[in-house]
Design a protein around this motif. Structure first.
Motif: not given
Ligand SMILES: Cc1cc2nc3c(=O)[nH]c(=O)nc-3n(C[C@H](O)[C@H](O)[C@H](O)COP(=O)(O)OP(=O)(O)OC[C@H]3O[C@@H](n4cnc5c(N)ncnc54)[C@H](O)[C@@H]3O)c2cc1C
Length: 461
Positions: A10-21, A31-38, A117-121
């Motif tokens: 459902x959601x791919x988040x790029x960046x596991x800083x404060x925003x991505x986390x 309830x969304x399926x989430x992939x968190x990549x960094x 969701x791009x959270x690349x800092x």
């Protein structure tokens, strides 16, 4: 799995800083399926960089520690978030596929999602100066990362120069680790910006943090030269010679082993598809930007904007669509109070004697490191053709043409053009938007993912 055989989330988040986390946690808890990549091996981003095994974490201000503990505990307790460390985001291809390079395997993998969701800092801004490309010159943030990861300060004589509160933080960290810097050369003078200082009293946690840094500098007797500027760095027999000018125009030289530069933080949004865009094409995800890559406002604002982005994800997944402008407005409103705080910090640290920087640089000062282009080359180009476009500047002048594709030099080149000619040249006209947003080996692009169709013959754009 998507109908076309691509992994789907459902959601791919790029960046596991404060925003991505924060975004991943909010979306997954809903309830969304989430992939968190960094690209990094662990979560934390720039501020909560995890130390190498066996090294105790650096001490953080109380509010920062609370935020880190909350986000890290959330990630531990939310196994529904699929984590993908050491994966570099390369971009969205023409079919809406999210391209990630598995850095360990040396292989590009593709994914589909509803929302990206791009959270690349943020990235550090460093202004060019004579000698800034010499060995031994680095960024203050790079020095800080080294200390966070190793728990040690590098031995030898360090000079910190440029502008902004990060210089104070890094100086205090060096002092606390037993190797205080020789001096901090600060272009602004926050102690003379009374109204900005009074305004900042509305953020007592921030004032306490800053007070702690200043106290560490006073204890270690580190001079904090305000209203001063570093004018050049030269190689010397025993290291480097850093020349600087004080507020009265007197010139001084400091012998040092390293010079760490910092001139502020800027959004790390280089090459990213714009926030709010779904590119109006079937199969393309809605793109959101969260945290410092949307607007560099600091860690608490990043977490807040990540949470709002997570809530937007849940609304969109529930079928409630909103126009792009409304989404942007929601993200902006969530962080507006932090925007006011950053405006005051920027005022407090605004360079004394004006913001002109490039006009005074000698012709042989490097501007584009990859292609070895100088401020003199830029002057010549604009003398010959004052109406040069960004694209001409790149193609004819080779600015932003090298391996970094302008990631490091385009903003400075655009600022130099504005200062030298008085006309503005948006950075994106020099760089454009395209993937890959970072250099990627051809071997990674053509190496097939097990179980996926052969895309090797489809040329990347
Ligand atoms: C060098 C530096 C030093 C700082 N020091 C301080 C400090 O001392 N005190 C303070 O209060 N604030 C500091 N800040 C600011 C603070 O770190 C940020 O405000 C905060 O971390 C922003 O959170 P974020 O989640 O938006 O981004 P970040 O925390 O920066 O996280 C972004 C994440 O995205 C990942 N990423 C980036 N590009 C890609 C890509 N293409 N593919 C995959 N992953 C990617 C990065 O590895 C990173 O983990 C610093 C910032 C920087 C850049």
């Amino acid at each position: 799995m998507h109908a076309d055989g691509q992994s789907f989330h459902d959601v791919i988040v790029i960046g596991s800083g404060p925003a991505g986390m924060a975004c991943a946690l909010t979306a997954a808890r809903g309830g969304a399926s989430v992939l968190l990549a960094d690209q990094r091996p662990g979560p934390g981003g720039a501020i909560f960089r995890v130390a190498i095994p066996g090294v105790p974490p650096v001490s953080l201000a109380r509010a920062q520690k609370r935020l880190r503990d909350r986000l890290f505990a959330g990630l531990e307790n939310t196994p529904a978030i699929q984590r993908l460390p050491e994966h570099l985001y390369l971009g969205l291809d023409a079919d809406g596929l999210v391209m990630l390079e598995d850095r360990k395997a040396g292989q590009v993998k593709t994914f589909r999602c509803r929302i990206l969701c791009l959270a690349t800092g943020a990235m550090e801004r460093v202004l060019p100066r004579p000698g800034w490309t010499l060995p031994g010159v680095m960024t203050a943030g790079g020095l800080q990362v080294m200390m966070k990861e190793t728990g040690r300060a590098p031995a030898g004589r360090t000079v910190l120069a440029g502008s902004g509160p990060l210089l104070l933080a890094v100086a205090a960290q060096l002092a606390r680790l037993g190797t205080p810097p020789l001096a901090v050369i600060e272009a602004g003078d926050p102690l003379r910006q009374l109204s900005a200082g009074l305004g900042l009293l509305r953020w007592p946690g921030l004032c306490l943090e800053a007070g702690g840094y200043v106290a560490s500098l006073l204890t270690a007797r580190v001079p904090w030269h305000r209203g001063a500027r570093l004018t050049g760095i030269e190689a010397a027999a025993d290291g480097l010679a850093a020349q600087w000018e004080d507020r009265h125009g007197r010139v001084h030289t400091l012998a040092a082993d390293r010079v760490a530069l910092h001139d502020g933080l800027a959004e790390n949004s280089f090459g990213l598809a714009p926030s709010g865009s779904s590119q109006n094409a079937p199969g393309h995800p809605l793109v959101l930007h969260a945290g410092d890559c949307r607007e560099a406002l600091g860690a608490p604002a990043a977490a807040c904007s990540g949470e709002t982005a997570g809530e937007i994800c849940l609304h969109v997944l529930a079928g409630r669509t909103e126009p792009a402008e409304r989404l942007q407005q929601r993200l902006k409103t969530a962080t507006s109070r932090y925007g006011k705080m950053q405006d005051l910090i920027a005022r407090a640290f605004s360079p004394q004697g004006g913001a002109q920087h490039f006009t005074a640089l000698p012709d042989d000062t490097a501007l584009c490191r990859c292609e070895g282009r100088t401020i003199g080359d830029l002057r010549k180009l604009f003398t010959a053709d004052p109406g040069l476009s960004g694209r001409e500047l790149k193609l004819n002048g080779r600015f932003a043409m090298g391996a970094c594709q302008g990631r490091f030099c385009a903003a400075n080149t655009a600022a130099a053009v504005a200062e030298l000619t008085g006309s503005s040249l948006p950075v994106s006209t020099i760089t454009g938007h395209r993937w890959p947003v970072r250099p990627v080996p051809i071997s990674s692009l053509i190496r097939l993912e097990p179980g996926k169709a052969d895309h090797a013959e489809e040329a990347p754009q």
